[in-house]
Design a protein around this motif. Structure first.
Motif, PDB file in Angstrom:
ATOM      1  N   LEU A 138       0.839  -1.204   0.000  1.00 10.83           N
ATOM      2  CA  LEU A 138       0.000   0.000   0.000  1.00 10.83           C
ATOM      3  C   LEU A 138       0.871   1.249   0.000  1.00 10.83           C
ATOM      4  O   LEU A 138       0.557   2.238  -0.669  1.00 10.83           O
ATOM      5  N   ARG A 179       1.976   1.831  -3.437  1.00 12.50           N
ATOM      6  CA  ARG A 179       0.898   2.364  -4.267  1.00 12.50           C
ATOM      7  C   ARG A 179       0.697   3.852  -4.014  1.00 12.50           C
ATOM      8  O   ARG A 179       0.552   4.645  -4.949  1.00 12.50           O
ATOM      9  N   GLN A 180       0.694   4.240  -2.716  1.00 22.08           N
ATOM     10  CA  GLN A 180       0.505   5.657  -2.393  1.00 22.08           C
ATOM     11  C   GLN A 180       1.612   6.506  -3.010  1.00 22.08           C
ATOM     12  O   GLN A 180       1.357   7.588  -3.543  1.00 22.08           O
ATOM     13  N   VAL A 207       1.068   6.767  -6.745  1.00 21.15           N
ATOM     14  CA  VAL A 207      -0.023   7.699  -7.067  1.00 21.15           C
ATOM     15  C   VAL A 207       0.469   9.134  -6.897  1.00 21.15           C
ATOM     16  O   VAL A 207       0.162  10.019  -7.693  1.00 21.15           O
ATOM     17  N   ALA A 216       0.239   1.877 -10.996  1.00 23.19           N
ATOM     18  CA  ALA A 216       0.442   1.975  -9.554  1.00 23.19           C
ATOM     19  C   ALA A 216      -0.056   0.712  -8.868  1.00 23.19           C
ATOM     20  O   ALA A 216       0.589   0.186  -7.948  1.00 23.19           O
ATOM     21  N   ILE A 217      -1.206   0.189  -9.338  1.00 23.99           N
ATOM     22  CA  ILE A 217      -1.751  -1.035  -8.744  1.00 23.99           C
ATOM     23  C   ILE A 217      -0.859  -2.221  -9.084  1.00 23.99           C
ATOM     24  O   ILE A 217      -0.613  -3.095  -8.245  1.00 23.99           O
ATOM     25  N   ALA A 247       2.072  -2.176  -6.735  1.00 26.45           N
ATOM     26  CA  ALA A 247       1.682  -2.595  -5.388  1.00 26.45           C
ATOM     27  C   ALA A 247       1.501  -4.103  -5.331  1.00 26.45           C
ATOM     28  O   ALA A 247       2.008  -4.774  -4.419  1.00 26.45           O
ATOM     29  N   LEU A 254      -6.202  -4.560  -2.778  1.00 25.34           N
ATOM     30  CA  LEU A 254      -6.293  -3.839  -4.047  1.00 25.34           C
ATOM     31  C   LEU A 254      -7.589  -4.122  -4.796  1.00 25.34           C
ATOM     32  O   LEU A 254      -7.878  -3.468  -5.799  1.00 25.34           O
TER      33      LEU A 254
END
Lengths: 256, 164
Positions: free
Chosen positions: A157, A160-161, A164, A173-174, A177, A208
């Protein structure tokens, strides 16, 4: 406020489109957007026709007395779930009806809702990781697997943050992650840490899953908003495939 | 007794899963406890139906129906639209495992595999994919079931009827 009819319509259309695009990007379904906008417009005594799509909203306001049309188009901002916004706008729409708010009050309330803080980053990271561990527990994992899932979710996570924030493509991004999470959980599977490390591997990417796009997709289809339902469904499918690609990366690297 | 403990354990963890997603979706703070309870009871009902011999699709449907009805009751007291409460609560029931096995299956199908393995993979992939789709359909149908039954555009209109 002493606005002429045209100025009033102009102002109202701005507010309605703002409300609609905020709802769309915060994760509301199409029926809710339509109902909310009609409710607010109705409170000011106007009829509104709406075209709702994933990336843009179009509305036409019709003033019967003066036989006057007004149309406007607005792009929606990038989607990211924010239910505090949805809830706040819903409350606001009822206050507009019941307390006869004027446009200034509505604009102030919208500005306030936009400035509301999100949960602190560490709270989000810890709670979502706890949710990942919870899924692992429900699957039948025990404490060591729970820990592996927690760590994999936390770091995934975080990645991912960051992705982003650096404005990567959302699907990419996903993918990042999912790849990082499965690399961590896959290492536990490779080294056979714990009794059932495959539970940890399967649940390490569940944070996700595109729950909102998929559930909204089905509820839009059910409401007859077929186009929006399909668009949201395909979006959910793209996210799912990004997750699968990330996992495949880890599977290929470890040969598991 | 063993069973009861297992259900209490699951009840707790399902609730934790629900509030994890609630935080990710940035729900208002006043709704978090409600979402915990909705997620925990909905998910537990699913497992009870599974234990009674129901299918995963039926279990998810009734779990989601329970969440849907409770979310409407709670919406009045928490001043939030029902779906804000219901979506995070059904997320622990979203068929993530089926969906991910189906996607992995599709990707494995494109690799070099012999005929028999291909057929076996195709069978598993179709099974998992269909289950994922129907569980998801059952979830969203279940969550919107109360609205479909009462035929109201907003729960605010239902308040009058509940109280009178």
């Amino acid at each position: 406020m002493n606005l002429t009819g045209e100025e009033q319509v102009n102002e109202l259309s701005k507010i309605l489109l703002e409300v609609g695009s905020l709802l769309m990007s915060s994760g509301a379904n199409s029926a809710r957007i339509r109902i909310t906008i009609n409710r607010i417009a109705g409170a000011y005594g106007f009829d509104v026709d709406l075209l709702i799509t994933h990336r843009a909203l179009m509305l036409t306001i019709y003033d019967e007395e003066q036989d006057y049309f007004y149309s406007r188009l607005k792009r929606t901002s990038p989607h990211s779930a924010n239910f505090r916004m949805v809830s706040g706008i819903s409350r606001m729409s009822w206050k507009i009806v019941e307390e006869n708010w004027d446009f200034d009050q509505v604009e102030q309330e919208l500005a306030r809702l936009k400035s509301l803080p999100h949960y602190p980053r560490w709270v989000v990271l810890v709670m979502v990781s706890a949710a990942g561990a919870a899924f692992c527990r429900v699957f039948g994992g025990v404490y060591l697997e729970l820990l592996v899932t927690f760590v994999a979710t936390f770091i995934g996570l975080f990645v991912r943050q960051e992705a982003v924030k650096k404005s990567f493509n959302p699907y990419l991004a996903i993918f990042f992650a999912a790849f990082v999470s499965s690399l961590i959980a896959g290492a536990a599977l490779k080294l056979q840490i714990g009794e059932n490390p495959e539970y940890a591997f399967a649940t390490s990417v569940l944070y996700l899953i595109p729950g909102i796009p998929l559930i909204n997709s089905l509820s839009d289809l059910l409401d007859g908003n077929i186009m929006n339902g399909i668009v949201r469904g395909v979006n959910g499918l793209m996210i799912s495939f990004s997750i699968a690609l990330g996992m495949i990366g880890a599977i290929v690297i470890y040969g598991i | 007794m063993e069973d009861l403990l297992l259900y209490i354990d699951r009840w707790f963890w399902l609730g934790v899963g629900a509030i994890g997603f609630a935080i990710l979706f940035n729900v208002p703070r006043r709704t978090i406890l409600t979402i915990f309870l909705l997620g925990a009871f909905g998910g537990t009902l699913k497992f009870i139906i599974l234990a009674l011999g129901g299918s995963i699709i039926m279990g998810s449907f009734f779990g989601a129906v329970l969440v849907g009805f409770l979310s409407i009751l709670a919406a009045h007291y928490k001043h939030a639209p029902p779906f804000v409460l219901a979506i995070p609560a059904v997320i622990p029931m979203v068929p993530g495992a089926f969906a991910y096995r189906a996607m992995l299956g599709v990707i494995h199908l494109t690799e070099k595999v012999d005929h028999d393995t291909f057929l076996k993979l195709l069978e598993e992939t179709t099974d998992n994919g269909l289950k994922a789709f129907f569980v998801l359909a059952a979830l969203s149908l279940g969550v919107s079931a109360p609205m479909l039954i009462f035929r109201r555009e907003s729960v605010k209109n239902m308040k009058v009827r509940i109280k009178s």
